[in-house]
Design a protein around this motif. Structure first.
Motif, PDB file in Angstrom:
ATOM      1  N   ARG A 168       0.837  -1.204   0.000  1.00 13.41           N
ATOM      2  CA  ARG A 168       0.000   0.000   0.000  1.00 13.41           C
ATOM      3  C   ARG A 168       0.873   1.255   0.000  1.00 13.41           C
ATOM      4  O   ARG A 168       0.578   2.235  -0.694  1.00 13.41           O
ATOM      5  N   GLN A 169       1.929   1.234   0.782  1.00 16.00           N
ATOM      6  CA  GLN A 169       2.858   2.369   0.797  1.00 16.00           C
ATOM      7  C   GLN A 169       3.496   2.558  -0.567  1.00 16.00           C
ATOM      8  O   GLN A 169       3.647   3.694  -1.040  1.00 16.00           O
ATOM      9  N   LYS A 172       1.002   4.049  -3.084  1.00 14.36           N
ATOM     10  CA  LYS A 172       0.738   5.464  -2.825  1.00 14.36           C
ATOM     11  C   LYS A 172       1.964   6.349  -3.019  1.00 14.36           C
ATOM     12  O   LYS A 172       1.871   7.570  -2.918  1.00 14.36           O
ATOM     13  N   GLU A 174       4.568   6.323  -1.045  1.00 11.95           N
ATOM     14  CA  GLU A 174       5.152   6.631   0.267  1.00 11.95           C
ATOM     15  C   GLU A 174       6.503   5.957   0.456  1.00 11.95           C
ATOM     16  O   GLU A 174       7.279   6.343   1.322  1.00 11.95           O
TER      17      GLU A 174
END
Length: 250
Positions: A168-169, A172, A174
């Motif tokens: 997920r990071q 995104k 991140e």
């Protein structure tokens, strides 16, 4: 780890007089390691499982689904060294483990890679260039261990409890990179509803040959036959592809 090795070596020596294992009744154990070992309801599937069951059948020593189990790596590692008629899946053959087991393989080679988003167009020519990137890992995973043994430090990594948080990071933006096996990355991405084609391998960090490690009581003739069977299914056939390749063709 040194303590585990010392304990297992002591236990192996104490089994020195154990009789050779009879055909059948083996228990195979491994930790989750997609796509080599994955949970499939009440059974375990994956490349290592399919390969093992194939060569065991070829040698007249079939192993049932109920005899293949997922468990924490440390427990599987020690159990295969300590107990008779055990098989450790996806084992690393090193000077430290060489004498703890009897070996069949390598079954496959897992490439430890760093994946990133295609749109970021990252270019990483050498390991030295990794220092400036945010690298996500799954805590205590084998890809993370490969990075650490390859010279990276824990404080240089963004460690997550699972691949879900790390990916997920990455999705995104991140983090810049995620440490995985090359075959395992598409499995994890698709499982999260992400498009594997939106990501790419930005750097190949290492390669890890994977073996089947049999308990020391296993008869040498069976180990020899299993290695021969593995060579047979990996030999190139008349169509230019091996049975092994056809088994795992995408």
């Amino acid at each position: 780890m040194k303590h585990i090795l010392a304990v297992t070596l002591f236990l192996i020596l104490s089994l020195g007089a154990a009789p050779a294992a009879r055909a059948g009744n083996f228990i195979a154990m491994g930790a989750p390691y997609p796509p080599y070992c994955v949970s499939n309801g009440l059974t375990v599937k994956g490349m290592a499982v399919t390969t093992l069951t194939t060569i065991m059948d070829m040698c007249g020593t079939p192993i049932n689904d109920s005899e293949i189990k997922l468990m924490p790596w440390a427990y599987a590692y020690e159990s295969a060294a300590r107990q008779p008629q055990r098989i450790l899946l996806n084992a690393q053959r090193t000077p430290q483990t060489e004498h703890l087991y009897k070996w069949v393989g390598p079954m496959a080679t897992a490439r430890i890679v760093l994946i990133g988003r295609k749109r970021d167009k990252l270019f990483i020519p050498t390991r030295n260039q990794l220092k400036g990137y945010r690298i996500a890992t799954v805590r205590w995973s084998r890809p993370e261990k490969a990075l650490l043994s390859g010279g990276m430090r824990e404080e240089e990594l963004l460690r997550s409890p699972s691949h879900v948080q790390a990916l997920r990071q990455l999705d995104k933006g991140e983090v810049d990179l995620f440490a995985s096996t090359e075959r395992g990355a598409p499995y994890h991405l698709a499982g999260m509803g992400l498009r594997p084609e939106d990501f790419t391998v930005c750097f190949t960090f290492d390669e890890e040959p994977l073996y089947f490690a049999f308990s020391r009581d296993t008869d040498d003739s069976l180990i020899h036959r299993l290695n021969r069977a593995l060579q047979e299914i990996k030999a190139t056939g008349p169509q230019g592809r091996s049975l092994f390749d056809r088994m795992f063709a995408e």
